[in-house]
Design a protein around this motif. Sequence first.
Motif, PDB file in Angstrom:
ATOM      1  N   GLU A   1       0.638  -1.256   0.041  1.00 31.55           N
ATOM      2  CA  GLU A   1       0.008   0.093   0.098  1.00 31.55           C
ATOM      3  C   GLU A   1       0.849   1.274  -0.025  1.00 31.55           C
ATOM      4  N   HIS A   2       1.997   0.994   0.086  1.00 33.56           N
ATOM      5  CA  HIS A   2       2.829   2.380   0.133  1.00 33.56           C
ATOM      6  C   HIS A   2       3.958   2.370  -1.193  1.00 33.56           C
ATOM      7  N   GLY A   3       3.992   3.583  -1.522  1.00 29.40           N
ATOM      8  CA  GLY A   3       4.962   3.694  -2.930  1.00 29.40           C
ATOM      9  C   GLY A   3       6.467   3.709  -2.478  1.00 29.40           C
ATOM     10  N   GLY A   4       7.205   3.618  -3.405  1.00 30.21           N
ATOM     11  CA  GLY A   4       8.793   3.783  -3.401  1.00 30.21           C
ATOM     12  C   GLY A   4       9.208   2.340  -2.867  1.00 30.21           C
ATOM     13  N   PRO A   5      10.684   2.373  -2.900  1.00 32.15           N
ATOM     14  CA  PRO A   5      11.411   0.943  -2.991  1.00 32.15           C
ATOM     15  C   PRO A   5      10.994   0.284  -1.610  1.00 32.15           C
ATOM     16  N   LYS A   6      11.322  -0.850  -1.466  1.00 29.12           N
ATOM     17  CA  LYS A   6      11.334  -1.956  -0.387  1.00 29.12           C
ATOM     18  C   LYS A   6      12.668  -2.725   0.062  1.00 29.12           C
ATOM     19  N   GLY A   7      12.520  -3.193   1.060  1.00 30.22           N
ATOM     20  CA  GLY A   7      13.521  -3.895   1.419  1.00 30.22           C
ATOM     21  C   GLY A   7      13.213  -5.298   2.072  1.00 30.22           C
ATOM     22  N   GLN A   8      13.978  -6.322   1.979  1.00 27.13           N
ATOM     23  CA  GLN A   8      13.786  -7.666   2.579  1.00 27.13           C
ATOM     24  C   GLN A   8      14.883  -8.121   3.263  1.00 27.13           C
ATOM     25  N   ILE A   9      14.911  -8.542   4.321  1.00 29.35           N
ATOM     26  CA  ILE A   9      16.290  -9.258   5.133  1.00 29.35           C
ATOM     27  C   ILE A   9      15.982 -10.534   5.734  1.00 29.35           C
ATOM     28  N   HIS A  10      16.639 -11.401   5.106  1.00 28.95           N
ATOM     29  CA  HIS A  10      16.656 -12.929   5.638  1.00 28.95           C
ATOM     30  C   HIS A  10      17.559 -13.325   6.701  1.00 28.95           C
ATOM     31  N   LEU A  11      17.042 -13.630   7.659  1.00 32.19           N
ATOM     32  CA  LEU A  11      17.804 -14.009   8.959  1.00 32.19           C
ATOM     33  C   LEU A  11      18.223 -15.490   9.114  1.00 32.19           C
ATOM     34  N   GLU A  12      18.989 -15.945   9.670  1.00 34.76           N
ATOM     35  CA  GLU A  12      19.380 -17.341   9.644  1.00 34.76           C
ATOM     36  C   GLU A  12      18.359 -17.964  10.635  1.00 34.76           C
ATOM     37  N   GLY A  13      17.800 -19.307  10.204  1.00 35.57           N
ATOM     38  CA  GLY A  13      17.097 -20.024  10.879  1.00 35.57           C
ATOM     39  C   GLY A  13      15.475 -19.586  10.903  1.00 35.57           C
ATOM     40  N   ILE A  14      15.026 -18.483  10.323  1.00 32.42           N
ATOM     41  CA  ILE A  14      14.004 -17.895  10.076  1.00 32.42           C
ATOM     42  C   ILE A  14      13.540 -18.067   8.661  1.00 32.42           C
ATOM     43  N   PRO A  15      12.467 -18.894   8.527  1.00 26.52           N
ATOM     44  CA  PRO A  15      12.134 -19.167   7.078  1.00 26.52           C
ATOM     45  C   PRO A  15      11.405 -17.937   6.291  1.00 26.52           C
ATOM     46  N   GLU A  16      10.865 -16.969   6.806  1.00 28.38           N
ATOM     47  CA  GLU A  16      10.358 -15.840   6.107  1.00 28.38           C
ATOM     48  C   GLU A  16      11.189 -14.584   6.472  1.00 28.38           C
ATOM     49  N   PRO A  17      11.307 -13.802   5.363  1.00 32.78           N
ATOM     50  CA  PRO A  17      12.257 -12.628   5.555  1.00 32.78           C
ATOM     51  C   PRO A  17      11.430 -11.591   6.273  1.00 32.78           C
ATOM     52  N   LEU A  18      12.064 -10.643   6.897  1.00 33.71           N
ATOM     53  CA  LEU A  18      11.722  -9.129   7.370  1.00 33.71           C
ATOM     54  C   LEU A  18      11.357  -8.378   6.083  1.00 33.71           C
ATOM     55  N   PHE A  19      10.156  -7.656   5.949  1.00 32.16           N
ATOM     56  CA  PHE A  19       9.859  -6.757   4.901  1.00 32.16           C
ATOM     57  C   PHE A  19      10.096  -5.380   5.518  1.00 32.16           C
ATOM     58  N   PHE A  20      10.476  -4.522   4.768  1.00 34.57           N
ATOM     59  CA  PHE A  20      10.193  -3.228   5.088  1.00 34.57           C
ATOM     60  C   PHE A  20       9.715  -2.429   4.047  1.00 34.57           C
ATOM     61  N   ALA A  21       8.999  -1.407   4.416  1.00 32.95           N
ATOM     62  CA  ALA A  21       8.113  -0.500   3.497  1.00 32.95           C
ATOM     63  C   ALA A  21       9.003   0.606   2.944  1.00 32.95           C
ATOM     64  N   GLN A  22      10.109   0.982   3.484  1.00 36.59           N
ATOM     65  CA  GLN A  22      10.964   1.711   3.011  1.00 36.59           C
ATOM     66  C   GLN A  22      12.528   0.930   2.964  1.00 36.59           C
ATOM     67  N   VAL A  23      13.402   1.417   2.125  1.00 34.31           N
ATOM     68  CA  VAL A  23      14.569   0.937   2.202  1.00 34.31           C
ATOM     69  C   VAL A  23      15.274   1.623   3.358  1.00 34.31           C
ATOM     70  N   ARG A  24      14.870   2.873   3.814  1.00 32.65           N
ATOM     71  CA  ARG A  24      15.614   3.623   4.811  1.00 32.65           C
ATOM     72  C   ARG A  24      15.466   2.779   6.116  1.00 32.65           C
ATOM     73  N   ASP A  25      14.199   2.015   6.302  1.00 32.13           N
ATOM     74  CA  ASP A  25      13.915   1.213   7.342  1.00 32.13           C
ATOM     75  C   ASP A  25      14.937  -0.030   7.273  1.00 32.13           C
ATOM     76  N   ALA A  26      15.037  -0.658   6.262  1.00 29.64           N
ATOM     77  CA  ALA A  26      15.710  -1.801   6.131  1.00 29.64           C
ATOM     78  C   ALA A  26      17.345  -1.431   6.471  1.00 29.64           C
ATOM     79  N   VAL A  27      17.792  -0.317   6.051  1.00 25.64           N
ATOM     80  CA  VAL A  27      19.271   0.159   6.454  1.00 25.64           C
ATOM     81  C   VAL A  27      19.253   0.300   7.582  1.00 25.64           C
TER      82      VAL A  27
END
Length: 170
Positions: free
Chosen positions: A42-68
């Motif tokens: 529901e939000h425009g602009g670039p997104k991020g996803q981070i995969h963590l060891e032992g966790i099957p689903e990635p963490l998603f971020f609505a802004q790349v700023r948040d992922a960084v």
Amino acid sequence: MKRLLIAALLLAACKEEVAKAPDPVPFTGETLAHFCAMNVAEHGGPKGQIHLEGIPEPLFFAQVRDAVAYLKSPERDAAIVATYVTDMGKAASWDEPGPTNWTPADTAVFVVEADVAGGMGAPEIVPFADPAAAEAFIGRYGGRAVPLAEIPDEAALAPVDLDAKLETPS
């Protein structure tokens, strides 16, 4: 013969430690952002996803700023095994970045200090797989291009002035 067997076992152990990074995962209409639990689509602009060891689903971020910001944070639930960001050079538009349009963050070029707002209204860090696409973006919106390791802390961690006049790219 004994030395050869030991060497083979050590080599096998090393190969296990160098596991293949998981592939990026498309976001859907039900994908929620890690920090705010809002719908990513529901939000425009670039997104991020981070995969963590032992966790099957990635963490998603609505802004790349948040992922960084997450990458720069010392507090994590597990070791990071892969990070992907939207390749805005291939996005249909700012409002339609594409649910499968991912590029590895460690090889992307990021535009920082541009006067553009991400999907959540904060200043955005804009990723591109192609440096020429990043330069074209800079020509239109300002900023400068840097690799992931050189993104300044303040680009992701500084307080946000939501009254600032930031542009939403077309």
